[in-house]
Design a protein around this motif. Structure first.
Motif, PDB file in Angstrom:
ATOM      1  N   ARG A 174       3.713  -1.342   4.241  1.00 41.29           N
ATOM      2  CA  ARG A 174       2.412  -1.148   5.090  1.00 41.29           C
ATOM      3  C   ARG A 174       1.179  -2.219   4.596  1.00 41.29           C
TER       4      ARG A 174
ATOM      5  N   HIS B 276       2.296  -5.733   5.744  1.00 35.39           N
ATOM      6  CA  HIS B 276       1.842  -6.058   7.066  1.00 35.39           C
ATOM      7  C   HIS B 276       0.213  -6.204   7.475  1.00 35.39           C
ATOM      8  N   LYS B 277      -0.412  -5.308   6.611  1.00 31.33           N
ATOM      9  CA  LYS B 277      -2.047  -5.305   6.510  1.00 31.33           C
ATOM     10  C   LYS B 277      -2.547  -6.645   6.277  1.00 31.33           C
TER      11      LYS B 277
ATOM     12  N   SER C  35      -1.508  -9.591   8.664  1.00 31.52           N
ATOM     13  CA  SER C  35      -2.458  -9.441   9.438  1.00 31.52           C
ATOM     14  C   SER C  35      -3.775 -10.155   9.381  1.00 31.52           C
TER      15      SER C  35
END
Length: 524
Positions: free
Chosen positions: A357, A360-361, A364
């Motif tokens: 998580r 991906h954060k 992005s």
């Protein structure tokens, strides 16, 4: 339960999951079990299998019925009954326990080595006797034939305490500065001690003389290996009469598998004749692991074998599914190099594991147009899939078009022939072979069908080619003639007809297009 696989060895963490607080009511616990999926999937083999703060060491009795664990704070020992799967009793102690051992088959005779140099004996009812050794101890072993306790610690001597006479005997003088661990072989009762210099000294208790020395520090170092400190002996255990396992502080040795709990490990205990092991950690919870590759499950929890077999048939997600493996270069690209050494990154081989998580954060934020690129790729894939449903168009190369067309026709004929024959095998095509790729790209390899050599080598092919070209020319002439009209003229811009009287409103003899418009610059 959590499943991990290291070196193709399945490891089942039976202690994984949330633990319910003791102060909750039974009604509240039932509500949480219905709502939380992690609590529903939790396997609680032994009730209250934990310590208030930290567990330092753990042992299993020789009969396999009792599991004893020592921890802090306050210093205490807890005994668990595997037949009842619950806590049997708990005793508080005066100081922290460095090591302890079970002298009887059950829990009735215990001995504890404390951090303040005291040796404390317990019977079935509780504390029985306490004495003190001259130096701080680190480990001890019990010699059953002579009832001697061997203590090793921050000294070169090995202290001997005879439990039958109730007094200390002459100590064994080793060549080491300090001794870390010790063990006694259960078959021939050879006593071995591991030193801080990386050597193992073996002693015969019958004559109290050293019978051998094994230098493990030099043999454990591979060629070209970088070692920052001397590999001292940190673990020692006999297996049978002729086999001994030695662990060093620098971690040399061939690994069968590995277990990495969330906190540091203080002690490891393997349940006898099984694949189950317990770990004492820097955490209140004591972990329970089951490794089927080491052996079957114990008799009091034999259902684990059936459970693991069902999980093998229907594989579940492993422990690494929630983590992303990144290298140091990936961290530099994401701007996360400052997290090296923190709890957010776990070092593994040549990289690190991080929460997927978080990955991906950060990704992005580093590339905000990643979704648009992903969307375009998906659209492109959909278009390519729809194009495959159309009739494929054969593209001819720029060089040797006639030869390529001929090879394509031959390939189609062979494919049709192979479909008729079940045992037929298709030959590789020249067009798809990289060895002949230059022949259709380089103009120097152009085949001159008008040359004498080509006609001599392929006389029939040349005649057939001439017939085909003649036929194609005739077909082209017929198509061109069909476009002309025999009773009119052809305008250089558009086709038109002349009628003797023309259309209504047009002079006689004027050329008029089919759509009725006059063309003044065209003459008859």
């Amino acid at each position: 339960m959590q499943i991990s696989s290291v070196n193709d060895v399945k490891i089942y963490n039976l202690s994984h999951g949330k633990s319910l607080p003791e102060w909750l009511s039974d009604r509240k616990k039932r509500q949480l079990q219905k709502q939380d999926v992690d609590i529903q999937r939790r396997i609680e083999l032994i009730q209250d299998f934990e310590m208030p703060t930290v567990c330092t060491s753990i042992k299993v009795s020789r009969d396999g019925q009792f599991i004893l664990a020592a921890g802090t704070y306050k210093p205490r020992v807890r005994c668990y009954d595997t037949y009842q799967l619950s806590l049997k009793f708990e005793r508080c102690l005066d100081s922290d326990v460095v090591a302890f051992d079970i002298l009887s088959d059950d829990y009735s005779k215990l001995v504890f080595l404390h951090a303040d140099r005291y040796v404390e004996f317990h019977s079935q009812h509780g504390n029985y006797y306490k004495t003190r050794i001259p130096k701080f101890g680190r480990d001890f072993s019990y010699h059953y034939p002579s009832c001697d306790l061997y203590f090793v610690g921050s000294t070169s001597q090995v202290f001997r305490l005879n439990l039958e006479q109730g007094r200390f005997l002459n100590s064994l003088q080793t060549d080491a500065v300090e001794n870390n661990v010790c063990d006694i072989n259960p078959v021939h009762h050879l006593f071995a001690t591991g030193t801080s210099e990386g050597r193992v000294e073996c002693w015969d208790p019958r004559v109290r003389n050293r019978v051998g020395t094994l230098d493990c520090a030099l043999s454990s170092l591979a060629e070209g290996a970088e070692v920052q400190s001397l590999p001292s002996i940190s673990a020692l255990k006999f297996n049978g009469s002729l086999t001994m396992a030695v662990g060093t502080s620098t971690g040399q040795g061939k690994a069968f598998s590995s277990i990495q709990p969330q906190t540091n490990i203080n002690d490891v205990c393997v349940y006898p004749n099984s694949g189950m092991l317990f770990t004492a950690n820097e955490d209140p919870k004591m972990n329970t692991f089951y490794v089927p590759a080491l052996g079957p499950a114990p008799r009091w929890c034999s259902f684990l074998d059936n459970l693991t077999e069902e999980l093998e048939e229907s594989p579940e997600s492993t422990v690494y599914d929630d983590y992303k493996f990144v290298t140091r270069k990936d961290l530099e690209n994401l701007g996360l190099s400052h997290l090296v050494g923190s709890s957010l990154l776990r070092a593994y081989m040549h990289g690190y594991f991080m929460d997927v998580r978080l990955y991906h954060k950060v990704k992005s934020m580093a590339n905000p147009f990643a979704y648009e690129e992903y969307r375009k790729d998906k659209i492109r894939q959909k278009i390519e899939e729809s194009r495959t449903q159309r009739v494929p168009v054969k593209k001819l190369p720029k060089v040797n078009k006639e030869l390529a067309l001929k090879l394509m026709e031959q390939g189609d004929d062979e494919a049709a022939l192979n479909t008729r024959k079940k045992k037929g095998k298709a030959l590789p095509s020249v067009l798809g072979d990289d060895r002949f790729k230059v022949m259709f790209e380089n103009p120097d390899y152009q085949v001159d069908e008008q040359s004498i050599e080509f006609r001599l080598l392929n006389p029939i092919v040349s005649k057939v080619g001439e017939k085909k070209q003649k036929k194609l020319r005739l077909m082209a002439q017929q198509v061109a003639a069909s476009k002309k009209v025999t009773h009119g003229w052809q305008c250089p811009r558009r086709q038109m007809h002349v009628r003797p009287n023309g259309f209504i409103g047009s002079p006689v003899g004027t050329k008029v297009h089919k759509h009725g418009k006059n063309v003044p610059n065209c003459t008859v």
